[in-house]
Design a protein around this motif. Structure first.
Motif, PDB file in Angstrom:
ATOM      1  N   THR A  78      67.550  77.608  42.875  1.00 45.06           N
ATOM      2  CA  THR A  78      68.276  78.726  43.616  1.00 45.06           C
ATOM      3  C   THR A  78      69.379  77.992  44.494  1.00 45.06           C
ATOM      4  OG1 THR A  78      66.155  79.949  44.143  1.00 45.06           O
ATOM      5  CG2 THR A  78      68.014  80.258  45.691  1.00 45.06           C
ATOM      6  N   ALA A  80      73.112  78.553  46.860  1.00 43.12           N
ATOM      7  CA  ALA A  80      73.762  79.719  47.881  1.00 43.12           C
ATOM      8  C   ALA A  80      75.224  80.016  47.208  1.00 43.12           C
ATOM      9  CB  ALA A  80      74.004  78.782  49.044  1.00 43.12           C
ATOM     10  N   ASP A  81      75.790  79.177  46.480  1.00 42.17           N
ATOM     11  CA  ASP A  81      77.135  79.499  45.935  1.00 42.17           C
ATOM     12  C   ASP A  81      76.926  79.767  44.273  1.00 42.17           C
ATOM     13  OD1 ASP A  81      79.692  79.831  45.365  1.00 42.17           O
ATOM     14  OD2 ASP A  81      80.421  78.613  46.487  1.00 42.17           O
ATOM     15  N   GLY A 124      71.198  82.932  42.293  1.00 43.34           N
ATOM     16  CA  GLY A 124      71.930  83.331  43.163  1.00 43.34           C
ATOM     17  C   GLY A 124      71.601  84.486  43.786  1.00 43.34           C
ATOM     18  N   TRP A 128      71.829  85.849  50.798  1.00 40.55           N
ATOM     19  CA  TRP A 128      71.244  84.368  50.934  1.00 40.55           C
ATOM     20  C   TRP A 128      70.522  84.320  52.144  1.00 40.55           C
ATOM     21  CZ3 TRP A 128      70.173  80.309  48.232  1.00 40.55           C
ATOM     22  CH2 TRP A 128      69.867  79.166  49.128  1.00 40.55           C
ATOM     23  N   ARG A 132      66.438  83.427  52.407  1.00 41.70           N
ATOM     24  CA  ARG A 132      65.966  82.099  53.321  1.00 41.70           C
ATOM     25  C   ARG A 132      64.835  82.661  54.192  1.00 41.70           C
ATOM     26  NH1 ARG A 132      68.293  76.797  52.330  1.00 41.70           N
ATOM     27  NH2 ARG A 132      67.462  76.303  54.520  1.00 41.70           N
TER      28      ARG A 132
END
Length: 138
Positions: A78, A80-81, A124, A128, A132
């Protein structure tokens, strides 16, 4: 909480480690490196993600292991960007499935093959922060 890191049987651990380094992963030596039986840890975001070990070495340890390389699953990472990650690694990998929306429509995925034929997925999440919160330990 336990961390799970699959140990993949590979044909050439050092070449496989170099492949993952080119993609931006970290590599830890379980040290001191035994050239006859290298076991390396591939890290993602500083945490163990995969272990790689020569297939002969693994079979010496566990003779009951299936012969040959292979896995009937996908190893996911996984990020974030997503867009930046995929654009950076796309020219370096054998693409299995280019960017698609995942089945529950919470993000996008990109699939590629490593030098030993294992399929890896980059995920992705669309949100986000929500991802999390959902995956944090309580």
């Amino acid at each position: 909480m336990m961390n799970i890191a699959p140990c993949l049987a590979v044909s050439d651990p050092l070449a496989t480690a170099d492949f993952y380094k080119k993609l931006g992963f970290g590599v830890l030596d379980t040290g001191p490196l035994d050239p006859g039986h290298p076991l390396l840890i591939i890290t993602h975001d500083g945490k163990p993600a995969l272990m790689i070990q020569g297939q002969e070495s693994l079979r010496e340890l566990l003779p009951a292991m299936q012969s040959g390389l292979g896995c009937s699953g996908i190893h996911y990472f996984t990020v974030a960007d997503f867009d930046t990650t995929v654009e950076r690694i796309r020219p370096l990998v054998d693409v299995v499935q280019d960017t698609v929306v995942n089945h529950d429509r919470t993000g996008r995925e990109f699939f590629f093959r490593d030098p030993d034929g294992y399929i890896l997925g980059i995920f992705g999440p669309d949100d986000w922060g929500a991802f999390r919160r959902q995956t944090e330990s309580t």
